[in-house]
Design a protein around this motif. Structure first.
Motif, PDB file in Angstrom:
ATOM      1  N   SER A  26      28.263  42.042  43.565  1.00 39.39           N
ATOM      2  CA  SER A  26      29.494  42.630  43.219  1.00 39.39           C
ATOM      3  C   SER A  26      30.538  41.548  43.527  1.00 39.39           C
ATOM      4  CB  SER A  26      29.676  44.032  44.237  1.00 39.39           C
ATOM      5  OG  SER A  26      29.875  43.414  45.623  1.00 39.39           O
ATOM      6  N   PRO A  27      31.707  41.826  42.464  1.00 40.35           N
ATOM      7  CA  PRO A  27      31.761  42.725  41.300  1.00 40.35           C
ATOM      8  C   PRO A  27      30.742  42.358  40.178  1.00 40.35           C
ATOM      9  CG  PRO A  27      33.662  41.380  41.393  1.00 40.35           C
ATOM     10  CD  PRO A  27      32.740  40.995  42.485  1.00 40.35           C
ATOM     11  N   GLU A  28      30.593  43.309  39.223  1.00 39.52           N
ATOM     12  CA  GLU A  28      29.697  42.997  37.911  1.00 39.52           C
ATOM     13  C   GLU A  28      30.353  41.714  37.208  1.00 39.52           C
ATOM     14  OE1 GLU A  28      27.686  47.238  37.360  1.00 39.52           O
ATOM     15  OE2 GLU A  28      28.324  46.165  35.675  1.00 39.52           O
ATOM     16  N   ALA A  29      31.840  42.047  37.109  1.00 37.64           N
ATOM     17  CA  ALA A  29      32.541  41.033  36.429  1.00 37.64           C
ATOM     18  C   ALA A  29      33.803  40.903  37.168  1.00 37.64           C
ATOM     19  CB  ALA A  29      32.897  41.596  34.937  1.00 37.64           C
ATOM     20  N   LEU A  30      34.218  39.781  37.015  1.00 29.04           N
ATOM     21  CA  LEU A  30      35.710  39.205  37.633  1.00 29.04           C
ATOM     22  C   LEU A  30      36.431  38.392  36.769  1.00 29.04           C
ATOM     23  CD1 LEU A  30      37.113  39.256  40.241  1.00 29.04           C
ATOM     24  CD2 LEU A  30      35.936  37.418  40.769  1.00 29.04           C
ATOM     25  N   ARG A  31      37.833  38.688  36.536  1.00 29.85           N
ATOM     26  CA  ARG A  31      38.562  37.732  35.788  1.00 29.85           C
ATOM     27  C   ARG A  31      39.434  37.352  36.724  1.00 29.85           C
ATOM     28  NH1 ARG A  31      38.609  39.022  30.080  1.00 29.85           N
ATOM     29  NH2 ARG A  31      40.622  38.662  29.841  1.00 29.85           N
ATOM     30  N   LEU A  32      39.866  35.962  36.648  1.00 30.18           N
ATOM     31  CA  LEU A  32      40.959  35.256  37.484  1.00 30.18           C
ATOM     32  C   LEU A  32      41.670  34.240  36.596  1.00 30.18           C
ATOM     33  CD1 LEU A  32      38.352  34.343  40.476  1.00 30.18           C
ATOM     34  CD2 LEU A  32      39.983  35.999  40.535  1.00 30.18           C
ATOM     35  N   GLN A  33      42.849  34.292  37.079  1.00 26.26           N
ATOM     36  CA  GLN A  33      43.494  33.374  36.584  1.00 26.26           C
ATOM     37  C   GLN A  33      43.234  31.647  37.151  1.00 26.26           C
ATOM     38  OE1 GLN A  33      45.651  35.152  34.069  1.00 26.26           O
ATOM     39  NE2 GLN A  33      46.422  33.091  34.546  1.00 26.26           N
ATOM     40  N   GLU A  34      43.410  30.780  36.513  1.00 24.18           N
ATOM     41  CA  GLU A  34      42.994  29.477  36.781  1.00 24.18           C
ATOM     42  C   GLU A  34      43.752  29.163  38.307  1.00 24.18           C
ATOM     43  OE1 GLU A  34      43.999  26.366  34.164  1.00 24.18           O
ATOM     44  OE2 GLU A  34      42.995  25.003  35.377  1.00 24.18           O
ATOM     45  N   GLY A  35      43.045  28.693  39.187  1.00 27.56           N
ATOM     46  CA  GLY A  35      43.705  28.361  40.805  1.00 27.56           C
ATOM     47  C   GLY A  35      43.672  29.493  41.408  1.00 27.56           C
ATOM     48  N   GLU A  36      43.197  30.613  41.091  1.00 26.03           N
ATOM     49  CA  GLU A  36      43.144  32.024  41.907  1.00 26.03           C
ATOM     50  C   GLU A  36      42.092  31.941  42.567  1.00 26.03           C
ATOM     51  OE1 GLU A  36      43.821  35.654  39.442  1.00 26.03           O
ATOM     52  OE2 GLU A  36      43.705  37.036  41.513  1.00 26.03           O
ATOM     53  N   SER A  37      41.828  31.950  43.999  1.00 25.30           N
ATOM     54  CA  SER A  37      40.669  32.038  44.582  1.00 25.30           C
ATOM     55  C   SER A  37      40.166  33.252  44.922  1.00 25.30           C
ATOM     56  CB  SER A  37      40.937  31.135  45.808  1.00 25.30           C
ATOM     57  OG  SER A  37      41.282  29.960  45.823  1.00 25.30           O
ATOM     58  N   SER A  38      38.694  33.482  44.900  1.00 26.26           N
ATOM     59  CA  SER A  38      37.951  34.543  45.194  1.00 26.26           C
ATOM     60  C   SER A  38      36.727  34.232  45.778  1.00 26.26           C
ATOM     61  CB  SER A  38      38.044  35.637  43.971  1.00 26.26           C
ATOM     62  OG  SER A  38      37.737  36.810  44.171  1.00 26.26           O
ATOM     63  N   SER A  39      36.043  35.603  45.726  1.00 29.55           N
ATOM     64  CA  SER A  39      34.486  35.677  46.720  1.00 29.55           C
ATOM     65  C   SER A  39      34.002  36.497  45.715  1.00 29.55           C
ATOM     66  CB  SER A  39      34.734  36.037  47.993  1.00 29.55           C
ATOM     67  OG  SER A  39      35.361  35.006  48.772  1.00 29.55           O
ATOM     68  N   LEU A  40      32.617  36.164  45.617  1.00 35.08           N
ATOM     69  CA  LEU A  40      31.468  36.934  45.126  1.00 35.08           C
ATOM     70  C   LEU A  40      30.608  37.470  45.987  1.00 35.08           C
ATOM     71  CD1 LEU A  40      30.540  34.870  41.719  1.00 35.08           C
ATOM     72  CD2 LEU A  40      32.594  36.121  42.371  1.00 35.08           C
ATOM     73  N   ASN A  41      30.191  38.586  45.929  1.00 35.22           N
ATOM     74  CA  ASN A  41      29.321  39.076  47.235  1.00 35.22           C
ATOM     75  C   ASN A  41      27.984  39.442  46.661  1.00 35.22           C
ATOM     76  OD1 ASN A  41      28.161  41.940  48.502  1.00 35.22           O
ATOM     77  ND2 ASN A  41      29.120  40.687  49.802  1.00 35.22           N
ATOM     78  N   CYS A  42      26.922  39.205  47.704  1.00 36.85           N
ATOM     79  CA  CYS A  42      25.588  39.465  47.400  1.00 36.85           C
ATOM     80  C   CYS A  42      24.905  40.034  48.460  1.00 36.85           C
ATOM     81  CB  CYS A  42      24.823  38.049  46.958  1.00 36.85           C
ATOM     82  SG  CYS A  42      22.937  38.210  46.959  1.00 36.85           S
TER      83      CYS A  42
END
Lengths: 109, 113
Positions: free
Chosen positions: A7-23
């Motif tokens: 999750s998530p299935e899809a993720l849109r971020l702005q350049e420079g916007e940090s985030s995490s993907l989960n498994c």
């Protein structure tokens, strides 16, 4: 039943916007957890292997972590070229690998 | 850097025809695998091969499928009588040790008409 859920299935971020993907995973006899990157129409490209809870690995803007039930792929200050589908997979002791459905990541310039 | 290669990149065939997909694993690797990915779905394990025999196979890998290592470099997947539902990307992978990371080829896109 052994299962890998991303999750998530899809993720849109702005350049420079940090985030995490989960498994999150359930597997009998984990021998390793793998992260791959897949570009459209291409084969999975190896990123990381994690073997035990608490382990962390880094490569450029990516860092993978592992607990007993889940793994995170942290993306710091992503660039448009980081856009891809990120696949999580678990290796079982009988040599099989079970893949999740992936997270489609799109980084906007 | 050594890599897994696959041929052909694309294959179109008629239902009921036989197809052979070819792979050249990384040269010092000993364990070989086939996976498939139906469009929009997850990558699925088909079969693993070591020491010239199948070590594991999934429910998908029925009697219509076979694998072979005909010489020291090639690893092939044969589908005897293709069905429409065999249309997918087929990936070959290899590893030096079964406990290590598997490296994937670029895939063969198979379309069965």
């Amino acid at each position: 039943e052994d299962q890998v859920t991303q999750s998530p299935e899809a993720l849109r971020l702005q350049e420079g916007e940090s985030s995490s993907l989960n498994c999150s995973y359930t597997v009998s006899g984990l021998r390793g957890l793998f992260w791959y990157r897949q570009d459209p129409g291409k084969g999975p490209e190896f990123l990381f292997t994690l073997y035990s809870a608490g382990e962390e690995k880094e490569k450029e803007r990516l860092k993978a972590t592992l607990t007993k039930k889940e793994s995170f792929l942290h993306i710091t200050a992503p660039k448009p070229e980081d856009s891809a589908t990120y696949l999580c997979a678990v290796g079982r002791r009988d040599d099989k690998i079970i893949f999740g459905k992936g997270t489609r990541l799109h980084i906007l310039p | 850097e050594p890599e897994v290669t696959q041929t052909p990149s694309h294959q179109v065939t008629q239902m009921g025809q036989e197809v052979i997909l070819r792979c050249v694993p990384i040269s010092n690797h000993l364990y070989f695998y086939w996976y498939r990915q139906i469009l929009g779905q997850k990558v699925e394990f088909l079969v693993s091969f070591y020491n010239n025999e199948i070590s594991e196979k999934s429910e998908i890998f029925d009697d219509q499928f076979s694998v072979e290592r005909p010489d020291g470099s090639n690893f092939t997947l044969k589908i005897r009588s293709t069905k429409l539902e065999d249309s997918a990307m087929y990936f070959c992978a290899s590893t030096r040790d079964s406990q290590e990371t598997q490296y994937f080829g670029p895939g063969t896109r198979l379309l069965v008409l």
